[in-house]
Design an enzyme around this catalytic site. Structure first.
Site, short mmCIF file in Angstrom:
data_model
loop_
_atom_site.label_atom_id
_atom_site.label_comp_id
_atom_site.label_asym_id
_atom_site.label_seq_id
_atom_site.Cartn_x
_atom_site.Cartn_y
_atom_site.Cartn_z
N GLU A 179 21.16 13.88 -23.47
CA GLU A 179 20.28 14.29 -22.51
C GLU A 179 19.29 14.97 -23.53
OE1 GLU A 179 21.39 16.49 -18.91
OE2 GLU A 179 19.18 17.23 -18.58
N ASP A 206 26.36 17.95 -10.99
CA ASP A 206 26.38 19.36 -10.59
C ASP A 206 24.79 19.53 -10.45
OD1 ASP A 206 25.64 19.78 -13.34
OD2 ASP A 206 27.18 21.23 -13.87
N SER A 207 23.85 18.72 -10.53
CA SER A 207 22.44 19.02 -10.45
C SER A 207 22.29 19.11 -8.83
CB SER A 207 21.71 17.71 -10.84
OG SER A 207 22.42 16.46 -10.19
N ASP A 248 31.32 15.35 -11.64
CA ASP A 248 30.82 16.40 -12.61
C ASP A 248 31.87 17.43 -12.62
OD1 ASP A 248 29.20 16.40 -14.94
OD2 ASP A 248 27.44 17.01 -13.45
N GLU A 279 30.61 18.74 -19.94
CA GLU A 279 29.42 19.05 -20.71
C GLU A 279 30.17 19.49 -22.18
OE1 GLU A 279 26.30 21.23 -19.17
OE2 GLU A 279 25.94 20.14 -17.56
N LYS A 298 33.12 13.85 -15.61
CA LYS A 298 32.14 14.20 -16.83
C LYS A 298 32.15 15.54 -17.14
CE LYS A 298 27.49 14.33 -16.30
NZ LYS A 298 27.49 15.87 -16.63
O1 KIV Z 1 24.14 16.82 -13.03
C1 KIV Z 1 23.90 15.99 -13.41
O2 KIV Z 1 22.93 15.24 -12.35
C2 KIV Z 1 23.57 15.33 -14.59
C3 KIV Z 1 22.71 14.21 -15.04
C4 KIV Z 1 21.25 14.68 -15.26
C5 KIV Z 1 23.25 13.55 -16.30
O3 KIV Z 1 24.44 15.79 -15.48
#
Ligand code: KIV
Length: 287
Positions: free
Chosen positions: A185, A47-48, A86, A118, A116
């Site tokens: 992280e 989600d970056s 994500d 968090e 993934k």
């Molecule tokens: O969203 C993302 O790119 C991430 C990584 C930095 C692990 O969660």
């Protein structure tokens, strides 16, 4: 010959054999194909993308639909790597049912191979349900960017009293719930070392030192796309920002000077087009 797909079992075996796992983010089919061909084991549709693709200051505005769209694109470009989608902010925090539905969409509509999310022990019940439903889950602890406002910014985690024990407890809770790997992280390297040693499942570090079982970087950081941004944990393996600007300046000046296109780059009425000449670049399908 078709490439053998990296699975969650491959990643566990890599940890057992002491082989490092290389993970990188990807947001579209072309980068997905390039990273896959270069041998990356895991591609994270992070989600970056809210920051590096959409231009937001945080990952918070990213929607499930947007994540699903980018997952579909990446999956189309990739033959070998394991693709992780994500779970975006507030797609799983409200309830277990909401998390199950959201993860199911990333797998069914996004086509990714795992998800993934968090957070630590507080999400163990959701992780259990997802795994029971057949959805592999990668955890993510330490600096979890979706908690930006709670943390008061993007800050190294685990340095406070009890930080080490809390992180270790979160990692163990995720492993017990069935997570197949955990991103660590922005935590001190010695804490990441201890967590990695305590777990059977692989840890993937970003700003967590060299002792994690693997490493992940945001691809735009790893490729040096943003010359302004160089946090301590990032190594730029290329200077693509400068290269892209230089190439574009050259293109602009050749267009202005009418030196592009040449005759060889133009069509004539009289000549026959070779049947195999592709007019558009496509991903993953050789002409
Ligand atoms: O969203 C993302 O790119 C991430 C990584 C930095 C692990 O969660």
């Amino acid at each position: 010959m078709k490439a053998q797909r990296v699975t969650i079992h491959t990643l566990r075996q890599m940890k057992e054999r002491g082989e490092k796992i290389a993970m990188v983010t990807a947001y579209d089919a072309t980068f997905g194909r390039l990273f896959d061909e270069a041998g990356a084991d895991v591609l994270l549709v992070g989600d970056s993308l809210g920051m590096v693709i959409q231009g937001h200051d945080t990952t918070l505005p990213v929607t499930l639909e947007e994540m699903s769209y980018h997952c579909r694109a990446v999956v189309r470009g990739v033959a070998r790597a394991h693709v992780v989608g994500d779970m975006p902010f507030m797609s799983y925090q409200a309830s277990i049912e909401q998390g199950l539905t959201a993860a199911g969409r990333l797998i069914k509509e996004g086509g990714c191979h795992s998800v993934k999310l968090e957070g630590g022990a507080q999400h163990a019940p959701l992780v259990e349900k997802l795994v029971a439903a057949g959805i592999p889950v990668m955890g993510h602890i330490g600096l979890t960017p979706q908690s930006f406002h709670q943390f008061g910014g993007f800050k190294v985690q685990g340095r406070d009293a009890g930080g080490r024990e809390r992180l270790l407890a979160d990692a163990l809770a995720l492993e017990a719930a069935g997570a197949y790997a955990i991103v660590l992280e922005a935590i001190p390297a010695d804490i990441a070392h201890d967590i990695t040693a305590a777990l059977q499942i692989p840890t993937i570090g970003i700003g967590a030192g060299v002792d994690c079982d693997g490493q992940v970087l945001v691809c735009y950081d790893m490729l040096g796309m943003n010359e302004e941004f160089k946090p301590r944990f990032v190594r730029r393996f290329a200077q693509l920002g400068a290269t892209i600007k230089q190439a574009t300046q050259q293109y602009v000046s050749e267009v202005r000077a009418s030196t592009f296109p040449s005759d060889a780059e133009s069509f004539a009425v009289t000549e026959k087009q070779a049947p195999q000449t592709a007019l558009y670049s496509t991903i993953g399908k050789k002409p």
